[in-house]
Design a protein around this motif. Sequence first.
Motif, PDB file in Angstrom:
ATOM      1  N   PHE A 167      16.203  -1.062  17.632  1.00 51.18           N
ATOM      2  CA  PHE A 167      15.061  -0.210  17.307  1.00 51.18           C
ATOM      3  C   PHE A 167      15.566   1.148  16.025  1.00 51.18           C
ATOM      4  O   PHE A 167      16.448   1.665  16.437  1.00 51.18           O
ATOM      5  N   TYR A 168      14.316   1.255  15.416  1.00 47.87           N
ATOM      6  CA  TYR A 168      14.588   2.114  14.128  1.00 47.87           C
ATOM      7  C   TYR A 168      12.764   2.753  14.529  1.00 47.87           C
ATOM      8  O   TYR A 168      12.239   2.281  13.701  1.00 47.87           O
ATOM      9  N   LEU A 169      12.845   3.989  14.206  1.00 50.01           N
ATOM     10  CA  LEU A 169      12.040   5.365  13.785  1.00 50.01           C
ATOM     11  C   LEU A 169      12.278   5.455  12.706  1.00 50.01           C
ATOM     12  O   LEU A 169      13.317   5.148  11.373  1.00 50.01           O
ATOM     13  N   SER A 170      11.288   5.442  11.520  1.00 47.68           N
ATOM     14  CA  SER A 170      11.009   5.914  10.627  1.00 47.68           C
ATOM     15  C   SER A 170       9.674   6.629  10.313  1.00 47.68           C
ATOM     16  O   SER A 170       8.845   6.529  10.527  1.00 47.68           O
ATOM     17  N   ASP A 171      10.254   7.596   8.632  1.00 48.69           N
ATOM     18  CA  ASP A 171       8.956   8.249   8.253  1.00 48.69           C
ATOM     19  C   ASP A 171       8.755   8.262   6.764  1.00 48.69           C
ATOM     20  O   ASP A 171       9.861   8.441   6.385  1.00 48.69           O
ATOM     21  N   PHE A 172       8.203   7.529   6.528  1.00 46.31           N
ATOM     22  CA  PHE A 172       8.136   6.461   5.025  1.00 46.31           C
ATOM     23  C   PHE A 172       7.470   8.182   4.035  1.00 46.31           C
ATOM     24  O   PHE A 172       5.678   8.458   4.610  1.00 46.31           O
ATOM     25  N   ASP A 173       7.728   8.431   2.708  1.00 45.63           N
ATOM     26  CA  ASP A 173       6.306   9.063   2.502  1.00 45.63           C
ATOM     27  C   ASP A 173       5.594   7.895   1.665  1.00 45.63           C
ATOM     28  O   ASP A 173       6.318   6.768   1.928  1.00 45.63           O
ATOM     29  N   LYS A 174       4.258   8.631   1.232  1.00 49.58           N
ATOM     30  CA  LYS A 174       3.267   7.650   0.622  1.00 49.58           C
ATOM     31  C   LYS A 174       3.930   7.361  -0.825  1.00 49.58           C
ATOM     32  O   LYS A 174       4.858   7.584  -1.747  1.00 49.58           O
ATOM     33  N   ASP A 175       3.570   5.320  -0.908  1.00 41.97           N
ATOM     34  CA  ASP A 175       4.009   4.675  -1.871  1.00 41.97           C
ATOM     35  C   ASP A 175       5.520   4.133  -1.378  1.00 41.97           C
ATOM     36  O   ASP A 175       6.117   3.562  -2.429  1.00 41.97           O
ATOM     37  N   PHE A 176       6.499   4.576  -0.741  1.00 35.29           N
ATOM     38  CA  PHE A 176       7.880   4.438  -0.697  1.00 35.29           C
ATOM     39  C   PHE A 176       7.263   2.834  -0.115  1.00 35.29           C
ATOM     40  O   PHE A 176       6.937   2.769   1.248  1.00 35.29           O
ATOM     41  N   SER A 177       8.662   1.934   0.034  1.00 28.14           N
ATOM     42  CA  SER A 177       8.909   0.785   0.517  1.00 28.14           C
ATOM     43  C   SER A 177      10.004   0.427   0.618  1.00 28.14           C
ATOM     44  O   SER A 177      11.179   0.755  -0.392  1.00 28.14           O
ATOM     45  N   ILE A 191       6.612  -4.005  15.095  1.00 26.46           N
ATOM     46  CA  ILE A 191       6.189  -2.646  14.505  1.00 26.46           C
ATOM     47  C   ILE A 191       5.289  -2.696  14.860  1.00 26.46           C
ATOM     48  O   ILE A 191       3.933  -2.669  14.871  1.00 26.46           O
ATOM     49  N   ILE A 192       5.387  -1.081  15.536  1.00 24.48           N
ATOM     50  CA  ILE A 192       3.844  -0.697  15.671  1.00 24.48           C
ATOM     51  C   ILE A 192       3.861   0.572  15.121  1.00 24.48           C
ATOM     52  O   ILE A 192       4.810   1.395  14.596  1.00 24.48           O
ATOM     53  N   ASN A 193       2.559   0.832  14.028  1.00 24.61           N
ATOM     54  CA  ASN A 193       2.762   2.179  12.505  1.00 24.61           C
ATOM     55  C   ASN A 193       1.926   3.301  14.536  1.00 24.61           C
ATOM     56  O   ASN A 193       1.255   3.467  14.694  1.00 24.61           O
ATOM     57  N   ILE A 194       2.887   4.226  13.946  1.00 23.47           N
ATOM     58  CA  ILE A 194       2.239   5.481  14.874  1.00 23.47           C
ATOM     59  C   ILE A 194       1.346   6.200  14.361  1.00 23.47           C
ATOM     60  O   ILE A 194       0.264   7.180  14.593  1.00 23.47           O
ATOM     61  N   GLU A 195       1.649   6.809  12.470  1.00 18.74           N
ATOM     62  CA  GLU A 195       0.895   8.164  12.155  1.00 18.74           C
ATOM     63  C   GLU A 195       0.487   7.306  10.631  1.00 18.74           C
ATOM     64  O   GLU A 195       1.838   6.761  10.301  1.00 18.74           O
ATOM     65  N   GLY A 196      -0.442   7.116  10.088  1.00 26.36           N
ATOM     66  CA  GLY A 196      -0.749   7.344   8.693  1.00 26.36           C
ATOM     67  C   GLY A 196      -1.180   5.867   8.449  1.00 26.36           C
ATOM     68  O   GLY A 196      -1.268   4.929   9.925  1.00 26.36           O
ATOM     69  N   LYS A 197      -0.651   4.975   6.856  1.00 31.69           N
ATOM     70  CA  LYS A 197      -1.361   3.458   6.936  1.00 31.69           C
ATOM     71  C   LYS A 197       0.289   3.334   6.279  1.00 31.69           C
ATOM     72  O   LYS A 197       0.697   3.556   5.214  1.00 31.69           O
ATOM     73  N   ILE A 219      11.882  -8.428   6.669  1.00 35.31           N
ATOM     74  CA  ILE A 219      10.643  -7.283   6.679  1.00 35.31           C
ATOM     75  C   ILE A 219      10.107  -6.513   5.157  1.00 35.31           C
ATOM     76  O   ILE A 219      11.882  -6.276   5.089  1.00 35.31           O
ATOM     77  N   GLU A 220       9.579  -6.390   5.114  1.00 37.58           N
ATOM     78  CA  GLU A 220       8.828  -5.582   3.883  1.00 37.58           C
ATOM     79  C   GLU A 220       8.043  -4.337   4.088  1.00 37.58           C
ATOM     80  O   GLU A 220       6.534  -4.598   4.627  1.00 37.58           O
ATOM     81  N   ILE A 221       8.295  -3.338   3.889  1.00 31.61           N
ATOM     82  CA  ILE A 221       7.346  -2.312   4.560  1.00 31.61           C
ATOM     83  C   ILE A 221       6.741  -1.047   3.617  1.00 31.61           C
ATOM     84  O   ILE A 221       8.111  -0.856   3.137  1.00 31.61           O
ATOM     85  N   LYS A 222       5.914  -0.792   3.282  1.00 37.74           N
ATOM     86  CA  LYS A 222       5.223  -0.158   2.138  1.00 37.74           C
ATOM     87  C   LYS A 222       4.107   1.094   2.642  1.00 37.74           C
ATOM     88  O   LYS A 222       3.044   0.347   3.756  1.00 37.74           O
ATOM     89  N   ALA A 223       4.839   2.074   2.479  1.00 29.78           N
ATOM     90  CA  ALA A 223       3.887   3.123   3.192  1.00 29.78           C
ATOM     91  C   ALA A 223       2.806   3.340   1.964  1.00 29.78           C
ATOM     92  O   ALA A 223       2.622   3.199   0.999  1.00 29.78           O
ATOM     93  N   THR A 224       1.001   2.728   2.989  1.00 28.57           N
ATOM     94  CA  THR A 224       0.090   3.795   1.432  1.00 28.57           C
ATOM     95  C   THR A 224       0.190   4.994   1.820  1.00 28.57           C
ATOM     96  O   THR A 224      -1.378   5.352   0.918  1.00 28.57           O
ATOM     97  N   THR A 225      -0.170   5.007   3.478  1.00 29.77           N
ATOM     98  CA  THR A 225      -0.077   6.747   2.827  1.00 29.77           C
ATOM     99  C   THR A 225       1.590   7.579   3.503  1.00 29.77           C
ATOM    100  O   THR A 225       2.066   6.234   4.161  1.00 29.77           O
ATOM    101  N   ALA A 226       1.922   8.354   3.865  1.00 27.30           N
ATOM    102  CA  ALA A 226       2.839   8.983   4.829  1.00 27.30           C
ATOM    103  C   ALA A 226       2.484   8.573   6.340  1.00 27.30           C
ATOM    104  O   ALA A 226       1.512   8.955   6.228  1.00 27.30           O
ATOM    105  N   ALA A 227       3.700   8.147   6.672  1.00 24.03           N
ATOM    106  CA  ALA A 227       3.841   7.393   6.989  1.00 24.03           C
ATOM    107  C   ALA A 227       4.570   7.427   8.424  1.00 24.03           C
ATOM    108  O   ALA A 227       6.063   7.333   8.350  1.00 24.03           O
ATOM    109  N   LYS A 228       4.672   7.187  10.067  1.00 23.67           N
ATOM    110  CA  LYS A 228       5.999   6.771  10.577  1.00 23.67           C
ATOM    111  C   LYS A 228       5.183   5.709  11.326  1.00 23.67           C
ATOM    112  O   LYS A 228       4.602   5.671  11.808  1.00 23.67           O
ATOM    113  N   PHE A 229       6.275   5.129  12.073  1.00 14.27           N
ATOM    114  CA  PHE A 229       6.591   4.370  12.598  1.00 14.27           C
ATOM    115  C   PHE A 229       7.709   3.272  13.442  1.00 14.27           C
ATOM    116  O   PHE A 229       8.784   3.773  13.120  1.00 14.27           O
TER     117      PHE A 229
END
Length: 238
Positions: A167-177, A191-197, A219-229
């Motif tokens: 399991f991994y928890l992530s907190d990405f800035d907007k536009d980070f991939s 993957i379940i998105n906790i907050e943001g997009k 997989i590749e994950i990109k945050a389109t807003t600030a996001a936690k997942f």
Amino acid sequence: MATTVLHKADTRGHANHGWLNAYHSFSFGSWYNPDRVHFGALRVLNDDTIAAGMGFGTHPHDNMEIITIPFEGDLAHKDSMGNAATIKSGDVQVMSAGTGIQHSEFNPNHDQQTKLFQIWLFPKMRNVTPRYQQITLDKSLEKNDFAQILSPNPEDAGVWIHQDAWFYLSDFDKDFSKKLSLQKADNGFYIINIEGKIEVNGEKLEKRDAIGLWKTPEIEIKATTAAKFLVMEIPMNY
């Protein structure tokens, strides 16, 4: 080519008991969906809000790996192994129920609700000796990275369980991939998105949307807003 299943937030089961407001990603309690019983070894993903001063009375479990991740507030825990602890936001707790345990969980605060994920995985071996583990996470490791919070290995970062899952928890800035590869070839990702997009391999997820992918090595994950997942790598042969 990856095989995917999309679980939008509003397709989850929902039960509001007053003291407990629960959303079920997979069949649970009175909610049954034959297409949503499990994802590989992932049997339960409950998104729970527990009212101030309320909780679950003593109840049994066996042969299940149970992971609790609070996001807001606290959860007081007592079990038949003699453990008594409070899990706080930023902690992660695991119980290997094995041959059988009983435990209770309640919100010890009288002025604040508690929000958490509770996750159940089928174990890779049955009737193990029950065990309990709780740690406090270093939240700084989640910033624009995949911070490992669970694995099969006691010596690795995070808690460990009797299953080949990570399991991994992530907190990405907007536009980070960033890309993430499987630890074990036959596993899948959930993957379940906790907050943001976010976008997972191009698929858009909003708050509490989830996606399962398998037959893909990364997989590749990109945050389109600030996001936690939360990313779960799960054995699929269940």
